[in-house]
Scaffold this active site. Structure first.
Site, PDB file in Angstrom:
ATOM      1  N   GLU A 230       0.786  -1.233   0.110  1.00  0.00           N
ATOM      2  CA  GLU A 230      -0.174   0.000  -0.042  1.00  0.00           C
ATOM      3  C   GLU A 230       1.052   1.244  -0.101  1.00  0.00           C
ATOM      4  O   GLU A 230       1.690   1.339   0.618  1.00  0.00           O
ATOM      5  CB  GLU A 230      -1.086  -0.096   1.281  1.00  0.00           C
ATOM      6  CG  GLU A 230      -1.656   1.309   1.355  1.00  0.00           C
ATOM      7  CD  GLU A 230      -2.436   1.247   2.780  1.00  0.00           C
ATOM      8  OE1 GLU A 230      -2.457   0.154   3.553  1.00  0.00           O
ATOM      9  OE2 GLU A 230      -2.681   2.249   3.335  1.00  0.00           O
ATOM     10  N   ASP A 232       0.352   5.183   0.473  1.00  0.00           N
ATOM     11  CA  ASP A 232      -0.614   5.971   0.821  1.00  0.00           C
ATOM     12  C   ASP A 232      -0.015   7.241   0.368  1.00  0.00           C
ATOM     13  O   ASP A 232       1.050   8.094   0.780  1.00  0.00           O
ATOM     14  CB  ASP A 232      -0.536   6.295   2.517  1.00  0.00           C
ATOM     15  CG  ASP A 232      -1.359   5.075   3.068  1.00  0.00           C
ATOM     16  OD1 ASP A 232      -2.096   4.400   2.215  1.00  0.00           O
ATOM     17  OD2 ASP A 232      -1.203   4.624   4.310  1.00  0.00           O
ATOM     18  N   GLU A 235      -3.309  10.794   3.328  1.00  0.00           N
ATOM     19  CA  GLU A 235      -4.072  10.522   4.425  1.00  0.00           C
ATOM     20  C   GLU A 235      -4.252  11.926   5.182  1.00  0.00           C
ATOM     21  O   GLU A 235      -3.238  12.383   5.643  1.00  0.00           O
ATOM     22  CB  GLU A 235      -3.813   9.710   5.539  1.00  0.00           C
ATOM     23  CG  GLU A 235      -3.675   8.257   4.783  1.00  0.00           C
ATOM     24  CD  GLU A 235      -3.508   7.032   5.495  1.00  0.00           C
ATOM     25  OE1 GLU A 235      -4.350   6.443   5.769  1.00  0.00           O
ATOM     26  OE2 GLU A 235      -2.430   6.994   6.383  1.00  0.00           O
ATOM     27  N   HIS A 246       3.825   1.368   2.637  1.00  0.00           N
ATOM     28  CA  HIS A 246       3.710   0.486   3.704  1.00  0.00           C
ATOM     29  C   HIS A 246       3.902  -0.888   2.891  1.00  0.00           C
ATOM     30  O   HIS A 246       3.028  -1.583   2.238  1.00  0.00           O
ATOM     31  CB  HIS A 246       2.102   0.398   4.095  1.00  0.00           C
ATOM     32  CG  HIS A 246       1.723   1.180   5.039  1.00  0.00           C
ATOM     33  ND1 HIS A 246       1.744   1.080   6.339  1.00  0.00           N
ATOM     34  CD2 HIS A 246       0.998   2.339   4.678  1.00  0.00           C
ATOM     35  CE1 HIS A 246       1.192   2.192   6.832  1.00  0.00           C
ATOM     36  NE2 HIS A 246       0.652   2.909   5.768  1.00  0.00           N
TER      37      HIS A 246
END
Ligand SMILES: *[C@@H]1O[C@H](CO)[C@@H](O)[C@H](O)[C@H]1NC(C)=O
Length: 463
Positions: A230, A232, A235, A246
């Site tokens: 993942e 990101d 956020e 991640h």
């Protein structure tokens, strides 16, 4: 990020198979995006799809709910396989039930939508151009991704998240023949939290061992989780923001159980649940991002993320993730770290190692493969996710407040924003800020400088 991108929110009452239902036609809201090259950007007419977890799931005969509140119907779902063969996912009323609307190049997600039922939050995916059955696969090594975001109506405790997950292009249909719904119905979600609130994984219901969440009337968790790499990109809310890779030890969507999902030991998970985050506030620049600050969250802003490779080609390894912002015609470099012992304004292997060391965090990021592993997922292709959610496990404190609560807020790395230590409780934010909303617009991607050049006229000397 400590909790990251798993949305628990869902529809009260209604349920959510993997068969494709026919009660409501599934019509994907149109969304225009731009694909850029060195010679300019071209708009592309695409669309978005709602994740399958939010959908009405009913028996193929008689329309009994297969899932209600936070439980599977045990008569219909005697096993994960039986459940998948009996239950159908329905088309979505995007606006009326889920508060999801698009207009031109903008996607707006409302937080709480009241109708016959109450819907909280949503998670959507970008579909490929001209396709109703495939997600857009983004392969952005040595490229950049740009979008505008309006977080002005996103208070403490909420998260408007735009990120990449290493999902299958068809939502897992080809690999798992019992998945008859596929990307058209938003199947196949996975992320680095290895979420166990996913109702179908690998073409089977996650009904074995499913238990309703003690603190969320709309969510539960099964025996299995759905892990994958993942990235990101964003956020954030009006108070704080972070970008965070991640990586996982595995590649592609991977069903986990037990400690592989991080059960009992967060750091035994197949994936790096924490990630290596860049949150300007946490990195000591408390005046950079927020209402009335350098980047004023009362107004929309443009967010540019560049994936810099070791050899300056799409074949290289990932060596750096850089961030720029544009607002009011000015370009802003990301804020520099003001934390002693950590230098820089972008994510590199040495930045992550220094940050983890100074903050006393476990560098599971590096153990799970670090930037290099993240880069492999970025090269093989990831799906764009856009969501809005509240946080039943940690009140989003890891994003916008002191966290963890038992640590001294003045210790390095603990304070992540100006939200109160007791803020972000879902029952409170849902009651007090039902009208919260996030808008993502003007999505573009292409070679380094191709999405950003067009924005540079107003640049200041800061870059
Ligand atoms: C579960 O499904 C069965 C079979 O359709 C139905 O008779 C029963 O009422 C359902 N139970 C609940 C709680 O909805």
């Amino acid at each position: 990020m400590l909790t990251s991108a798993f949305a628990f929110a869902a529809l009260l009452v209604s349920a959510r198979a993997q068969l494709a239902g026919t009660v409501t036609a599934e019509t994907h809201p149109a969304l225009t995006v731009s694909q850029c090259t060195a010679s300019g950007c071209k708009t592309s007419a695409q669309s978005i799809v709602l994740d399958s977890n939010w959908r009405w799931l009913h028996n193929k005969v008689g329309y009994t709910n297969c899932y209600t509140g936070n439980e599977f119907n045990s008569t219909i779902c005697t096993s994960g396989k039986t459940c998948a063969s009996n239950c159908m996912l329905e088309g979505a009323d995007y606006k009326g039930v889920y508060g999801i609307t698009t207009s031109g190049n903008a996607l707006k997600l409302n937080f709480v939508t009241k109708g016959d039922n109450t819907n909280v939050g949503s998670r959507t995916y970008l579909m490929a151009a001209g396709s109703q059955t495939k997600y857009q696969m983004l392969k952005l090594m040595n490229q950049e991704f740009t979008f505008d975001v309006d977080v002005s109506k996103l208070p403490c405790g909420l998260n408007g998240a735009l990120y990449f997950s290493e999902m299958a292009e068809d939502g897992g249909m080809a690999k798992y023949s019992t998945n008859k719904a596929g990307a058209k119905f938003g199947t196949g979600y996975c992320d680095a939290q290895c979420p166990r609130d996913i109702k179908f994984i690998n073409g089977e219901a996650n009904s074995d061992g499913w238990a309703g969440s003690p603190d969320d009337p709309n969510a539960g968790g099964g025996k299995y989780g759905s892990c994958c790499n993942e990235m990101d990109i964003w956020e954030g809310n009006s108070v704080s923001t972070a970008y965070t890779p991640h990586p996982c030890s595995v590649s592609g969507p991977t069903r986990c159980s037990g400690t592989d999902c991080g059960i009992g030991d967060r750091y035994a998970s197949l994936c790096d649940a924490d990630g290596c985050d860049f949150n300007s506030y946490r990195m000591g620049d408390t005046e950079f991002y927020g209402p009335g600050k350098t980047l004023d969250t009362n107004k929309p802003m443009t967010v540019v993320t560049q994936f810099i490779s070791t050899d300056g080609t799409a074949n290289g390894d990932l060596k750096e993730i850089k961030r720029f912002y544009v607002q009011g015609g000015k370009t802003f470099a990301n804020s520099d770290s003001k934390v002693e012992g950590v230098t820089g304004n972008s994510l590199t292997t040495s930045f992550c190692a220094a940050q983890k060391s100074v903050f006393g965090d476990n560098n599971i990021f590096e153990t799970r493969g670090g930037l290099k592993k993240m880069g492999q997922a970025i090269k093989s292709g990831m799906v764009l996710v856009m969501s809005i959610w509240d946080d039943h496990s940690a009140g989003m404190l890891w994003l916008d407040a002191p966290y963890p609560p038992d640590k001294d807020p003045s210790a390095p790395g603990v304070s992540r924003g100006t939200c109160a230590p007791d803020s972000g409780k879902p029952e409170v934010v849902e009651a007090e800020s039902p009208d919260a909303t996030v808008t993502y617009s003007n999505i573009k991607w292409g070679p380094i400088g191709s999405t950003f050049k067009a924005l540079k006229q107003g640049r200041t000397e800061r870059v």
